[in-house]
Scaffold this active site. Structure first.
Site, PDB file in Angstrom:
ATOM      1  N   GLY A   7       0.925  -1.035  -0.133  1.00 31.59           N
ATOM      2  CA  GLY A   7       0.401  -0.184   0.333  1.00 31.59           C
ATOM      3  C   GLY A   7       0.619   1.172  -0.435  1.00 31.59           C
ATOM      4  N   GLY A  10      -0.359   4.873  -1.943  1.00 31.90           N
ATOM      5  CA  GLY A  10      -1.950   4.983  -0.673  1.00 31.90           C
ATOM      6  C   GLY A  10      -1.196   6.889   0.409  1.00 31.90           C
ATOM      7  CG  PHE A  11      -3.004   9.936   3.147  1.00 34.73           C
ATOM      8  CD1 PHE A  11      -1.735  10.498   3.529  1.00 34.73           C
ATOM      9  CD2 PHE A  11      -3.275   9.081   4.808  1.00 34.73           C
ATOM     10  CE1 PHE A  11      -2.457  12.149   4.057  1.00 34.73           C
ATOM     11  CE2 PHE A  11      -3.447  10.118   5.559  1.00 34.73           C
ATOM     12  CZ  PHE A  11      -2.696  12.025   5.249  1.00 34.73           C
ATOM     13  CB  THR A 124      -6.844   1.774  12.754  1.00 38.69           C
ATOM     14  OG1 THR A 124      -8.647   2.938  13.279  1.00 38.69           O
ATOM     15  CG2 THR A 124      -8.133   0.754  12.139  1.00 38.69           C
ATOM     16  CG  ASP A 125      -7.737   6.059  16.386  1.00 35.99           C
ATOM     17  OD1 ASP A 125      -8.662   5.555  15.679  1.00 35.99           O
ATOM     18  OD2 ASP A 125      -8.050   6.446  17.213  1.00 35.99           O
ATOM     19  CE  LYS A 152      -6.161  -1.113   9.582  1.00 34.49           C
ATOM     20  NZ  LYS A 152      -5.694  -1.708   8.046  1.00 34.49           N
ATOM     21  CE  LYS A 187     -10.518   7.398   5.126  1.00 32.21           C
ATOM     22  NZ  LYS A 187      -9.102   7.094   4.816  1.00 32.21           N
ATOM     23  NE  ARG A 212     -14.022   9.879  14.298  1.00 30.04           N
ATOM     24  CZ  ARG A 212     -15.213   9.196  14.847  1.00 30.04           C
ATOM     25  NH1 ARG A 212     -15.062  10.012  15.878  1.00 30.04           N
ATOM     26  NH2 ARG A 212     -16.232   8.717  14.000  1.00 30.04           N
TER      27      ARG A 212
HETATM   28  P1  TYD Z   1     -13.198  10.234   8.428  1.00 30.80           P
HETATM   29  O1  TYD Z   1     -12.476  10.640   7.764  1.00 30.80           O
HETATM   30  O2  TYD Z   1     -14.113   9.404   7.153  1.00 30.80           O
HETATM   31  O3  TYD Z   1     -12.770   8.955   8.755  1.00 30.80           O
HETATM   32  P2  TYD Z   1     -13.018   7.899  10.558  1.00 30.80           P
HETATM   33  O4  TYD Z   1     -14.707   7.830  10.609  1.00 30.80           O
HETATM   34  O5  TYD Z   1     -12.104   7.070   9.832  1.00 30.80           O
HETATM   35  O6  TYD Z   1     -12.778   8.893  11.848  1.00 30.80           O
HETATM   36  O7  TYD Z   1     -14.145  10.840   9.739  1.00 30.80           O
HETATM   37  C1  TYD Z   1     -13.861  12.027  10.353  1.00 30.80           C
HETATM   38  C2  TYD Z   1     -14.842  12.265  11.214  1.00 30.80           C
HETATM   39  O8  TYD Z   1     -15.343  13.131  10.071  1.00 30.80           O
HETATM   40  C3  TYD Z   1     -16.105  10.988  11.657  1.00 30.80           C
HETATM   41  O9  TYD Z   1     -16.678  11.284  12.798  1.00 30.80           O
HETATM   42  C4  TYD Z   1     -17.331  11.560  10.394  1.00 30.80           C
HETATM   43  C5  TYD Z   1     -16.906  12.532   9.786  1.00 30.80           C
HETATM   44  N1  TYD Z   1     -16.889  13.093   8.689  1.00 30.80           N
HETATM   45  C6  TYD Z   1     -18.302  13.741   8.453  1.00 30.80           C
HETATM   46  O10 TYD Z   1     -19.337  14.741   9.107  1.00 30.80           O
HETATM   47  N2  TYD Z   1     -18.641  14.560   7.047  1.00 30.80           N
HETATM   48  C7  TYD Z   1     -17.938  13.956   5.797  1.00 30.80           C
HETATM   49  O11 TYD Z   1     -18.291  14.166   4.590  1.00 30.80           O
HETATM   50  C8  TYD Z   1     -17.082  12.693   6.638  1.00 30.80           C
HETATM   51  C9  TYD Z   1     -16.302  11.866   5.336  1.00 30.80           C
HETATM   52  C10 TYD Z   1     -16.386  12.614   7.461  1.00 30.80           C
END
Ligand code: TYD
Length: 342
Positions: A7, A10-11, A124-125, A152, A187, A212
């Site tokens: 991978g 990827g990022f 991942t956490d 995961k 993301k 987060r």
């Molecule tokens: P994300 O980047 O998808 O990471 P994860 O779900 O793995 O934590 O999302 C980060 C946070 O942002 C998560 O609480 C979901 C929110 N989010 C939105 O509110 N709107 C969006 O369009 C996306 C992609 C995420």
């Protein structure tokens, strides 16, 4: 060491490959299937580098994995290859079980049979599930709640079982939400930054108060390398930035950095099973000598600036496969969403 990074296009993988090579201690073979989020442009600066090679293959392809380990006499493996987006895991869970569980199992078994000296699983956490209070330590019970985090967790446990059963020298990192240049714009942070640049609405799920812990990709790559080089076999290490923020706060920082209006933010229908909060205790990794170096405010500004100055990179992505995904994920949500008060 001769390291196979999966991978690597990827990022997180691309930042890690660059870091390993620049450290002067390793050579890297990057094995990547180049699915939707793998992008060789992320490593264009390394093309032709004597310590770098690329193999296009899937970790589920046992023959290709076997041949790569033999041909390149691989000594260590870092498995970054994964399906990683929660929203996509809700739309297509099968792909997640295939790559994150079955693919990890194939890579791991080939590594054991080839006598590889070190195997690091990038986890991942999210495997700890939603943490309403306090912070998860590495010994906590895993309570994943999405097809992504459950897949995961499956891979993560399979890897750890190889230490218990075979004394195969594995280590696992559980990183928190990562941000930085080159992140696929599905993301949260890159989606909001690129939408805001275009004056498009920013779809914030639910009440926007989910929390987060944000980790710079530079600090995450450093943490992975540190655990690879110094971690105890059979051990898990949490890697967190120590920057817990509510989504609404991050969204506001993004629009402010770009000089855009807060009214671009739309409250839209929530993600099903949306984890409220992640929080990890990183004392184990700190005791090993790693600590995050990038402040969130500075890192976020620089990331937004990277997207502002690398439009070609993300416009190419957003005009391709991404369009259909965006339509499926957001069209109805945005029609029904409500604007954020000014
Ligand atoms: P994300 O980047 O998808 O990471 P994860 O779900 O793995 O934590 O999302 C980060 C946070 O942002 C998560 O609480 C979901 C929110 N989010 C939105 O509110 N709107 C969006 O369009 C996306 C992609 C995420």
């Amino acid at each position: 060491m001769r390291i196979l990074v999966t991978g690597g296009a990827g990022f997180i993988g691309s930042h890690l490959v660059r870091r390993l090579i620049q450290s002067g201690r390793h050579s890297v073979v990057n094995l990547d299937a180049l699915k939707y989020s793998g992008n060789l442009e992320n490593l264009a600066d390394l093309a032709g580098h004597p310590q770098y090679a690329f193999v296009q293959a899937d970790i589920c392809d046992q023959k290709a994995v076997h041949a790569t380990l033999q041909t390149h006499r691989i000594e260590g493996i870092i498995n970054c290859a994964a399906e990683t987006h929660v929203d996509r895991s809700i739309l297509d869970p099968g792909a997640f079980a295939r790559t994150d569980v079955v693919g990890t199992g194939i890579l791991l078994e080939e590594a054991r049979q080839a006598g590889v000296q070190r195997f690091l699983q990038v986890s991942t956490d999210e495997v700890y599930g939603s943490v309403e209070q306090g912070s998860s330590t590495e010994g906590d019970r895993l309570e994943p709640r999405s097809p992504y985090s459950a897949s995961k967790a499956g891979g993560d446990l399979l890897v750890l079982s190889y230490w218990t059963t075979y004394r195969f020298p594995v280590v696992v990192t559980r990183g928190s939400n990562t941000y930085g240049p080159n992140q696929y714009p599905e993301k949260f942070i890159p989606l909001f930054a690129t939408n805001a640049i275009d004056g498009e609405p920013l779809p914030l799920y639910g009440d926007g108060r989910q929390c987060r812990d944000w980790l710079s990709v530079y600090d995450h790559a450093a943490g992975i390398q540190h655990v690879f080089e110094q971690g105890e076999p059979g051990t898990v290490y949490n890697v967190g930035g120590g920057n817990e923020r509510e989504n609404i706060t991050v969204a506001e920082q993004i629009v402010a950095t770009l000089g855009k209006s807060r009214s671009l933010i739309r409250f839209v229908e929530d993600r099903p099973g949306h984890d409220r909060r992640y929080s990890i205790d990183c004392r184990r990794l700190r005791a090993l000598g790693w600590s995050p170096q990038v402040s969130f405010e500075e890192g976020l500004k620089q990331t937004v600036e990277w997207y502002r100055t690398h439009e070609r990179w993300w416009r190419t992505i957003k005009s391709g496969e991404f369009k259909d995904y965006y339509q499926q994920q957001y069209a109805k949500r945005l029609q029904q969403g409500t604007a954020c008060g000014l």
